[in-house]
Design an enzyme around this catalytic site. Structure first.
Site, PDB file in Angstrom:
ATOM      1  N   ASN A 207       0.848  -1.199   0.000  1.00 29.31           N
ATOM      2  CA  ASN A 207       0.000   0.000   0.000  1.00 29.31           C
ATOM      3  C   ASN A 207       0.881   1.246   0.000  1.00 29.31           C
ATOM      4  O   ASN A 207       2.103   1.144   0.025  1.00 29.31           O
ATOM      5  CB  ASN A 207      -0.957  -0.028   1.197  1.00 29.31           C
ATOM      6  CG  ASN A 207      -0.185  -0.100   2.503  1.00 29.31           C
ATOM      7  OD1 ASN A 207       0.566   0.790   2.845  1.00 29.31           O
ATOM      8  ND2 ASN A 207      -0.359  -1.209   3.224  1.00 29.31           N
ATOM      9  N   ASP A 276      -4.288  -6.474   5.170  1.00 28.84           N
ATOM     10  CA  ASP A 276      -5.367  -7.301   5.730  1.00 28.84           C
ATOM     11  C   ASP A 276      -5.386  -8.677   5.064  1.00 28.84           C
ATOM     12  O   ASP A 276      -5.890  -9.640   5.629  1.00 28.84           O
ATOM     13  CB  ASP A 276      -6.724  -6.625   5.506  1.00 28.84           C
ATOM     14  CG  ASP A 276      -6.825  -5.332   6.304  1.00 28.84           C
ATOM     15  OD1 ASP A 276      -6.259  -5.285   7.408  1.00 28.84           O
ATOM     16  OD2 ASP A 276      -7.442  -4.363   5.809  1.00 28.84           O
ATOM     17  N   LYS A 286       9.142 -17.070 -10.755  1.00 32.34           N
ATOM     18  CA  LYS A 286       8.425 -15.898 -11.286  1.00 32.34           C
ATOM     19  C   LYS A 286       7.255 -16.371 -12.158  1.00 32.34           C
ATOM     20  O   LYS A 286       7.439 -17.230 -13.028  1.00 32.34           O
ATOM     21  CB  LYS A 286       9.393 -15.034 -12.105  1.00 32.34           C
ATOM     22  CG  LYS A 286       8.743 -13.797 -12.647  1.00 32.34           C
ATOM     23  CD  LYS A 286       9.744 -12.925 -13.375  1.00 32.34           C
ATOM     24  CE  LYS A 286       9.018 -11.796 -14.057  1.00 32.34           C
ATOM     25  NZ  LYS A 286       9.245 -11.721 -15.471  1.00 32.34           N
ATOM     26  N   PHE A 320      -4.429   3.549  14.610  1.00 34.18           N
ATOM     27  CA  PHE A 320      -4.776   4.497  13.550  1.00 34.18           C
ATOM     28  C   PHE A 320      -5.917   3.903  12.732  1.00 34.18           C
ATOM     29  O   PHE A 320      -5.991   2.675  12.568  1.00 34.18           O
ATOM     30  CB  PHE A 320      -3.580   4.737  12.614  1.00 34.18           C
ATOM     31  CG  PHE A 320      -2.637   5.792  13.115  1.00 34.18           C
ATOM     32  CD1 PHE A 320      -1.884   5.576  14.246  1.00 34.18           C
ATOM     33  CD2 PHE A 320      -2.507   7.001  12.447  1.00 34.18           C
ATOM     34  CE1 PHE A 320      -1.015   6.543  14.727  1.00 34.18           C
ATOM     35  CE2 PHE A 320      -1.643   7.979  12.913  1.00 34.18           C
ATOM     36  CZ  PHE A 320      -0.893   7.762  14.052  1.00 34.18           C
ATOM     37  N   LYS A 334     -14.055   0.943  15.472  1.00 37.29           N
ATOM     38  CA  LYS A 334     -12.753   0.252  15.533  1.00 37.29           C
ATOM     39  C   LYS A 334     -12.134   0.375  16.932  1.00 37.29           C
ATOM     40  O   LYS A 334     -11.592  -0.594  17.471  1.00 37.29           O
ATOM     41  CB  LYS A 334     -11.816   0.871  14.474  1.00 37.29           C
ATOM     42  CG  LYS A 334     -10.487   0.167  14.332  1.00 37.29           C
ATOM     43  CD  LYS A 334      -9.702   0.628  13.116  1.00 37.29           C
ATOM     44  CE  LYS A 334      -8.336  -0.023  13.057  1.00 37.29           C
ATOM     45  NZ  LYS A 334      -7.519   0.431  11.939  1.00 37.29           N
ATOM     46  N   LYS A 338     -11.385  -2.996  19.032  1.00 42.13           N
ATOM     47  CA  LYS A 338      -9.986  -3.381  19.298  1.00 42.13           C
ATOM     48  C   LYS A 338      -9.544  -3.030  20.712  1.00 42.13           C
ATOM     49  O   LYS A 338      -8.376  -3.202  21.053  1.00 42.13           O
ATOM     50  CB  LYS A 338      -9.064  -2.709  18.266  1.00 42.13           C
ATOM     51  CG  LYS A 338      -9.602  -2.805  16.847  1.00 42.13           C
ATOM     52  CD  LYS A 338      -8.678  -3.433  15.866  1.00 42.13           C
ATOM     53  CE  LYS A 338      -9.492  -3.781  14.633  1.00 42.13           C
ATOM     54  NZ  LYS A 338      -8.753  -4.142  13.482  1.00 42.13           N
TER      55      LYS A 338
END
Ligand SMILES: Cc1cc2nc3c(=O)[nH]c(=O)nc-3n(C[C@H](O)[C@H](O)[C@H](O)COP(=O)(O)O)c2cc1C
Length: 394
Positions: A207, A276, A286, A320, A334, A338
């Site tokens: 990301n 995730d 490859k 975060f 969240k 959590k």
């Protein structure tokens, strides 16, 4: 640490590295500091006062007997938040160690009540001289803070320990000295950056996280006196000074590293963007291009933050949340799921950016919006909130 409107005296003495301090003055002005340069007579032989006058926006002071309407050394020492001597010659270090005050710089340091940072620079044989070592030991014991010298190529053509540290390192030492140590005795664990989930030996899923937020949190935590471990996914950022840095690649490696440092931590801030999902199969060769489309099967990775939240006894846990819709609602969800003490809500605009605007949500669902600021400034605001929450928890 915000340096805006703080006042510094930079004492420049007669070493060849004096030119490097021009860059430091520029960096400090950029941070919004008020900079007053004081030069010894020898320093003016190396770089003209005009250079520092232009960069600092103030007349450079050299002569302690110049008519200023009052004792300049006393006024200066009252004015400044700190004094930095860079480069510090063997001669000036020797004078400080012996209580000699025979020019404006040494007289002003003697009258000073604030912190004094010393950045020595000299030929390595001078630095190794037992007299110099004794002098450094003596004034370190009196509370003077030394930064460097470092090892490397010296201006005189030799190589060895004696080189002036680079301006960013002096800047960090200044921030360090001016930051209140309100996280002393804390053991801080910070995670940063993206993870990479391999598809084959050359491809991965990842990301846009740059790691900047986590690195700034680690630096700010150390400045505030915490012992800091930073667990970082792949980034291009330089290892923060004074921080134990563990480099990992995948979500699984991040999970293993966090699990091993978690028990001894007192504050945990998860600022990393952990994948995730990961490819169910990692190809050992490859993958060959084919004409048909390709489907990758993905499986869930471990939810590290959720796991920590279930076994967090006595620790302060911060996460975060990055959302593209219903930011605050999803963030609050969240936080509860959590079992966090504080969560930082942000949007994709913060990713791979120098700046960020966020909302802090605490365990009682109080919200605090922080308008766009640098990630360094944001790290300071987050820790100020953490310190408040710690106090509330007793
Ligand atoms: C070309 C040249 C380079 C020098 N470089 C250094 C140096 O890097 N470090 C040092 O301690 N002294 C160095 N010196 C010696 C100092 O300039 C000398 O000790 C002087 O008296 C220092 O005065 P001050 O401490 O009042 O500035 C150098 C001298 C010359 C001529």
């Amino acid at each position: 640490m915000i340096l805006r409107d703080r006042r510094i005296i930079i004492g420049i003495t007669g070493g060849i590295a004096a030119y490097k301090v021009a860059e430091l003055v520029r960096l400090l002005k950029k941070e919004g500091m008020e900079v007053q340069v004081v030069m010894t007579e020898a320093a003016t032989r190396f770089v003209t006062p005009l250079t520092f006058e232009v960069l600092s926006g103030r007349p450079v002071l050299c002569d302690q007997f110049a008519a200023t309407g009052g004792p300049a050394h006393i006024e200066l020492s009252d004015w400044a938040d700190l004094v930095l001597i860079a480069p510090a010659t063997a001669n000036t270090i020797g004078k400080l160690a012996s209580g000699i005050a025979d020019n404006l710089l040494t007289t002003m340091v003697m009258a000073s009540r604030g912190p004094v940072v010393v950045a020595p620079a000299m030929n390595h044989r001078m630095y190794e001289n037992p007299m110099v070592r004794e002098n450094i030991k003596r004034i370190s014991g009196l509370g003077y803070v030394f930064v460097g010298p470092e090892e490397g190529e010296l201006a005189c053509g030799w190589s060895g320990r004696g080189r002036l540290v680079e301006p960013p390192c002096m800047l960090e030492a200044i921030k360090d000295v001016l930051t209140p140590k309100d996280l002393k005795d804390e053991r801080l664990l910070v995670t940063a950056g993206p993870t990479r989930e391999p598809i084959d030996p050359v491809r991965f899923i990842s990301n846009r996280s740059s790691g900047r937020m986590g690195y700034e949190l680690a630096k700010e935590g150390r400045r505030r006196g915490a012992e800091v471990v930073l667990i970082t996914g792949p980034t291009h950022l330089k290892q923060p000074y004074g921080v134990t840095t563990v480099r990992v690649w995948s979500a699984e490696e991040m999970h293993n590293a966090v699990t091993s440092y978690f028990p001894q931590s007192t504050i945990v801030v998860m600022a990393s963007a952990v994948a995730d999902y990961r490819p169910k199969t990692i190809h050992t060769e490859k993958m060959k291009k084919k004409d048909a489309s390709l489907t990758l099967e993905l499986e869930r990775t471990v939810d590290i933050l959720y796991e920590l939240g279930r076994s967090r006894a006595g620790k302060l846990l911060v996460g975060f949340a990055l959302e593209t819709e219903d930011l605050i609602e999803n963030t609050k969800k969240k936080l509860k799921e959590k079992n966090l003490d504080l969560i930082v809500a942000n949007t994709p605009a913060s990713m791979d950016s120098e700046v960020s605007s966020v909302t802090l949500v605490d365990r009682d669902l109080n919200t605090q919006t922080i308008e766009e600021c640098t990630k360094e400034e944001l790290a300071g605001r987050i820790f100020s909130r953490i310190v408040e929450l710690k106090k509330l928890a007793g």
